[in-house]
Design a protein around this motif. Structure first.
Motif, PDB file in Angstrom:
ATOM      1  N   SER A 544     -49.377  -1.527 -41.082  1.00 61.72           N
ATOM      2  CA  SER A 544     -49.293  -1.050 -42.476  1.00 61.72           C
ATOM      3  C   SER A 544     -48.202  -1.740 -43.296  1.00 61.72           C
ATOM      4  O   SER A 544     -47.813  -1.238 -44.344  1.00 61.72           O
ATOM      5  CB  SER A 544     -49.063   0.472 -42.508  1.00 61.72           C
ATOM      6  N   VAL A 545     -47.727  -2.872 -42.844  1.00 58.84           N
ATOM      7  CA  VAL A 545     -46.662  -3.579 -43.550  1.00 58.84           C
ATOM      8  C   VAL A 545     -47.124  -4.037 -44.929  1.00 58.84           C
ATOM      9  O   VAL A 545     -46.428  -3.872 -45.933  1.00 58.84           O
ATOM     10  CB  VAL A 545     -46.162  -4.788 -42.727  1.00 58.84           C
ATOM     11  N   PHE A 546     -48.325  -4.596 -45.005  1.00 58.26           N
ATOM     12  CA  PHE A 546     -48.794  -5.150 -46.271  1.00 58.26           C
ATOM     13  C   PHE A 546     -49.118  -4.050 -47.283  1.00 58.26           C
ATOM     14  O   PHE A 546     -48.995  -4.256 -48.481  1.00 58.26           O
ATOM     15  CB  PHE A 546     -49.989  -6.062 -46.029  1.00 58.26           C
ATOM     16  N   SER A 547     -49.511  -2.885 -46.800  1.00 54.08           N
ATOM     17  CA  SER A 547     -49.725  -1.755 -47.701  1.00 54.08           C
ATOM     18  C   SER A 547     -48.406  -1.290 -48.320  1.00 54.08           C
ATOM     19  O   SER A 547     -48.344  -0.932 -49.493  1.00 54.08           O
ATOM     20  CB  SER A 547     -50.394  -0.598 -46.958  1.00 54.08           C
ATOM     21  N   ILE A 548     -47.339  -1.300 -47.512  1.00 53.09           N
ATOM     22  CA  ILE A 548     -46.030  -0.881 -48.018  1.00 53.09           C
ATOM     23  C   ILE A 548     -45.542  -1.812 -49.117  1.00 53.09           C
ATOM     24  O   ILE A 548     -44.978  -1.376 -50.129  1.00 53.09           O
ATOM     25  CB  ILE A 548     -44.996  -0.836 -46.872  1.00 53.09           C
ATOM     26  N   TYR A 549     -45.799  -3.124 -48.951  1.00 52.37           N
ATOM     27  CA  TYR A 549     -45.200  -4.111 -49.853  1.00 52.37           C
ATOM     28  C   TYR A 549     -46.174  -4.683 -50.885  1.00 52.37           C
ATOM     29  O   TYR A 549     -45.822  -5.643 -51.575  1.00 52.37           O
ATOM     30  CB  TYR A 549     -44.596  -5.251 -49.023  1.00 52.37           C
ATOM     31  N   LYS A 550     -47.362  -4.107 -51.016  1.00 51.71           N
ATOM     32  CA  LYS A 550     -48.372  -4.721 -51.878  1.00 51.71           C
ATOM     33  C   LYS A 550     -47.948  -4.782 -53.342  1.00 51.71           C
ATOM     34  O   LYS A 550     -48.409  -5.659 -54.083  1.00 51.71           O
ATOM     35  CB  LYS A 550     -49.699  -3.993 -51.731  1.00 51.71           C
ATOM     36  N   ASP A 551     -47.108  -3.880 -53.793  1.00 51.30           N
ATOM     37  CA  ASP A 551     -46.659  -3.894 -55.188  1.00 51.30           C
ATOM     38  C   ASP A 551     -45.211  -4.361 -55.323  1.00 51.30           C
ATOM     39  O   ASP A 551     -44.629  -4.264 -56.406  1.00 51.30           O
ATOM     40  CB  ASP A 551     -46.795  -2.490 -55.789  1.00 51.30           C
TER      41      ASP A 551
END
Length: 598
Positions: A544-551
Motif C-alpha cells: 500500500s505504499v503507492f496508495s499512501i503517496y499518490k497525492d
C-alpha cells in the motif's frame, strides 16, 4: 380542398408513410453504427481477414446445478488482465545514469552537504535534493559487479568489484577491520578497541551483563565502522542497527551492508535519530569519536530517549580507565580525566547507574522508571523533563536538552511502559504498547490476527518468488510499510534480516510495537531517498505504499528509488489496489521475477 369526411383516410396514409421513413432511417443508422464498431475493433480487413473476434457465450446461470454450486469469492482477474493491449509500447523508459553515479546517495551527497553548517556536524545530516533536482535515470552497478556472497560467508568476505575502496585496508590495517586479498575483501572481525576480534570482545561484555537469557534482543552501534560488533552479535540472537556518517571512513556502512549486516547512514548531530523512544535494549560506542560531553550532553540525552527502561549503554576506549590507558591513546591525562568526569556527570543527571568499569569497558544502566529521578529533579533543578513532546516523533525532529519522561508507574518496582518478554517469546507476545492501549484502534486480537495473516501471505509469496523461497538466496530485506512488523516476523526462521519502515505519513506510529517484538526498523518519507547506498537490498516488499503517496509525490520517483537500492537480480513484491498496480506496471521495466543486472 379536402373535407372532414376524407380526414381519417388522409391521416392513415400519412402515418404509414411516416412509419416507412422511420424504419428506413433506423436501418441506415444501425448499419452505420455496426460498421463503426467493426472499425474500432480493427477495421474491415482484407478478403481473408477476420472482421471481429468470436466471443464465447456464457452457459445459463439459473439452472439448479449452478444455484447449488458454492460461491467463489477468489479473484479471477489480475492487473495483467486489465493491462491494455499495446500498452508496453507506451511504458516510460528511464535510461541508465552515468557510471560516476554508481554509489549515488541523494540525501547524503557530499557536494550538497558542503552548503550546510559544520557546527555540530549538521552538514553530515540528511539534506535531500529538491524536486527539480531528482535524477530521472537508473543507478548503474559498478563495472564487474558480482552477486554478493551468501550468509554466513558474507560476514567475512565481499567482492572488491562491488565496493571498490581500499582506503580502510590502509587506514585501519592495525585494527584488522578489513583486508584486501586478490579480488575480494576479508573481514577478520577486528575493531579499534577489539584487536583480538569481535567475538572475544563480545565475550568480555557477556561477563559483565547477561547476553544469553533473551532479555537483550535489539541493539544500536553508534559510529559502527564496518559493523563487526553487530555482525557477531547475530549468532547470539541479538539484532543490531549499526550506523555511521558517510565518508568519515570511506564506505564503512557500504561494507557493512555488503556483508549482510543491518546498517544505515546516520549521525548524531542536530536531529533525533530516526527511531522511537524505548526502542533498544543496548547501545554501544567503541571509540566512536562522538563528543559525548559537548552541547550540554545532548547526544547522551538522545541515547537515553531510545534506550528502553533498564537498557544498557556500553562505552569502550577513551576515556575509560584513563589512569592505566592514557599513554596508549596519545592524549593528555588532564583531558582524559575531564572527559570521563563529564560523562559521569551527564550519566548521573540522566539517573543512570554505573554497573561496572573493567579494563577499557564501562557499562551504565538506565532506570526502570523515573520515580526517583523526578524526586531528584526537585532537589537539583538540572536537566528538567521535556514538556508536551511526543517521545516517538523522530523524523526531522530537533533534539532538545531535556530528559524524555518515561510512562507513569503505580509502583516503584514497575517497568515503565511494560516489560517486553524475553526473546524468542517476544516476537509473538502482545507488545506492551498494545496491551496498555497507547495505540488507539489497535487491539491484542488485531495483533494476533495480523501475525497469522502474514504467515499465510509469506507462504503465498514464496510460491510465486522462487528466490524468496530459496534459503540463503536473499539476505537484506526491506519492508516499505511495515504496520505491526508481521512480514518480518513471518521470516524469523529464514537466514535474513528485515529493516521495517513506518512511513512518516502513517496514520498510526507503530514503530515502537515493531521494536517491542524484537525487530528493527526506522522512519522514512518515501518522497525522499533512503539513507543507504545503492544495491542495499535483495528484496523489497511494498504494501500500500503507492496508495499512501499518490497525492504527495510522483510514482516514478518512488520506483526509481526502489531501483536504486535494489540489488541486481533482486525482487520486488507490491501489494496495492489494482488500478495502482496497473500504473506501476506502466511506469517500470523490471522483469517479472527480478531487476536486471545494470
Amino acid at each position: 380542398m379536402a373535407t372532414c369526411t376524407n380526414l381519417p383516410h388522409y391521416l392513415s396514409f400519412r402515418t404509414k408513410k411516416t412509419n416507412l421513413y422511420c424504419m428506413a432511417s433506423g436501418a441506415v443508422l444501425c448499419s452505420i453504427f455496426y460498421f463503426i464498431g467493426i472499425w474500432q475493433y480493427g477495421g474491415i480487413t482484407s478478403r481473408a481477414g477476420v472482421v471481429v473476434p468470436r466471443l464465447p457465450c456464457d452457459p445459463p446461470r439459473n439452472t439448479n446445478k449452478h444455484m447449488n454450486k458454492p460461491l467463489d469469492f477468489m479473484p479471477h482477474h489480475t492487473a495483467e488482465d486489465l493491462y491494455p493491449i499495446g500498452e508496453v509500447a507506451r511504458v516510460k523508459y528511464f535510461p541508465q545514469c552515468n557510471p560516476e553515479y554508481s554509489e549515488y546517495t541523494p540525501c547524503e551527497d557530499v557536494e550538497r552537504s558542503l552548503k550546510f553548517d559544520r557546527e555540530r556536524l549538521i552538514y553530515r545530516e540528511r539534506h535531500c535534493p529538491e524536486r527539480g533536482e531528482f535524477l530521472k535515470c537508473r543507478i548503474p552497478a559498478p563495472y564487474g559487479y558480482k552477486t554478493p556472497f551468501r550468509w554466513p560467508e558474507s560476514r567475512d568476505s565481499a567482492w572488491y568489484a562491488n565496493v571498490p575502496h581500499k582506503y580502510l585496508t590502509v587506514e585501519k590495517a592495525v585494527q584488522n577491520w578489513v583486508r584486501f586479498e586478490g579480488d575480494r575483501f576479508r573481514f577478520p572481525g577486528g575493531g579499534t578497541m577489539f584487536p583480538h576480534g569481535a567475538d572475544a570482545y563480545i565475550d568480555d561484555i557477556g561477563k559483565l551483563i547477561n547476553l544469553k537469557d533473551g532479555s537483550i534482543r535489539t541493539a544500536i552501534d553508534t559510529g559502527c565502522g564496518v559493523a563487526s560488533w553487530g555482525a557477531y552479535l547475530m549468532s547470539r540472537n541479538i539484532l543490531t542497527i549499526s550506523f555511521a556518517p558517510k565518508d568519515t571512513h570511506e564506505a564503512q556502512v557500504q561494507f557493512a551492508l555488503e556483508r549482510g549486516v543491518p546498517a544505515l547512514i546516520g549521525v548524531l548531530a542536530s536531529n533525533r535519530l530516526p527511531y522511537p523512544s524505548r526502542a533498544f535494549d543496548m547501545a554501544h560506542c567503541s571509540r566512536c569519536l562522538i563528543p559525548w560531553t559537548q552541547y550540554d550532553g545532548l547526544y547522551l540525552i538522545e541515547i537515553d530517549r531510545i534506550l528502553r527502561p533498564g537498557g544498557y549503554w556500553i562505552l569502550s576506549g577513551p576515556p575509560i580507565n584513563w589512569e592505566k590507558n592514557w599513554k596508549g591513546w596519545h592524549r593528555k591525562r588532564d583531558d582524559l580525566k575531564a572527559e570521563q568526569y563529564g560523562i559521569e556527570s551527564i550519566a548521573r543527571s540522566l539517573c543512570w547507574k554505573k554497573l561496572t568499569e573493567k579494563e577499557e569497558i564501562a557499562i551504565w544502566q538506565k532506570p526502570s522508571n523515573h520515580v526517583h529521578c523526578k524526586i531528584n529533579r526537585k532537589v537539583f533543578k538540572k536537566l528538567q523533563f521535556c514538556q508536551a513532546q511526543d517521545p516517538d516523533e523522530a523524523w526531522y525532529t530537533r533534539m532538545q536538552t531535556c530528559l524524555t519522561p518515561l510512562p507513569e508507574v503505580s509502583d516503584i518496582k514497575e517497568i515503565s511502559g511494560g516489560q517486553p518478554a524475553n526473546w524468542p517469546e517476544r516476537l509473538t507476545a502482545v507488545p506492551p504498547r498494545i496491551t496498555s492501549g497507547s495505540l488507539e484502534g489497535i487491539t491484542a486480537e488485531m495483533f494476533r490476527k495480523d501475525t497469522e495473516l502474514w504467515k499465510k501471505r509469506l507462504s503465498h509469496y514464496k510460491a510465486i518468488d522462487y528466490q524468496l523461497a530459496e534459503p540463503g538466496r536473499y539476505r537484506n530485506l526491506l519492508d516499505m510499510n511495515s504496520y505491526l512488523g508481521g512480514f518480518a516476523a513471518a521470516l524469523v526462521d529464514d537466514p535474513v534480516w528485515v529493516i521495517n519502515i513506518v512511513p512518516a505519513e502513517a496514520k498510526i506510529n507503530t514503530l515502537g510495537v515493531i521494536y517491542e517484538r524484537g525487530l528493527i526498523g526506522t522512519y522514512q518519507n518515501w518522497c525522499e531517498a533512503m539513507s543507504t547506498y545503492p544495491r542495499t537490498y535483495d528484496f523489497i516488499h511494498a504494501d500500500s505504499v503507492f496508495s499512501i503517496y499518490k497525492d504527495r509525490c510522483e510514482m516514478e520517483d518512488i520506483l526509481l528509488e526502489m531501483d536504486r537500492i535494489l540489488r541486481p537480480q533482486g525482487s520486488v513484491i507490491i501489494r496495492d489496489d489494482v488500478d495502482v498496480l496497473v500504473n506501476v506496471k506502466s511506469s517500470c521495466r523490471w522483469t517479472r521475477m527480478g531487476k536486471q543486472n545494470g
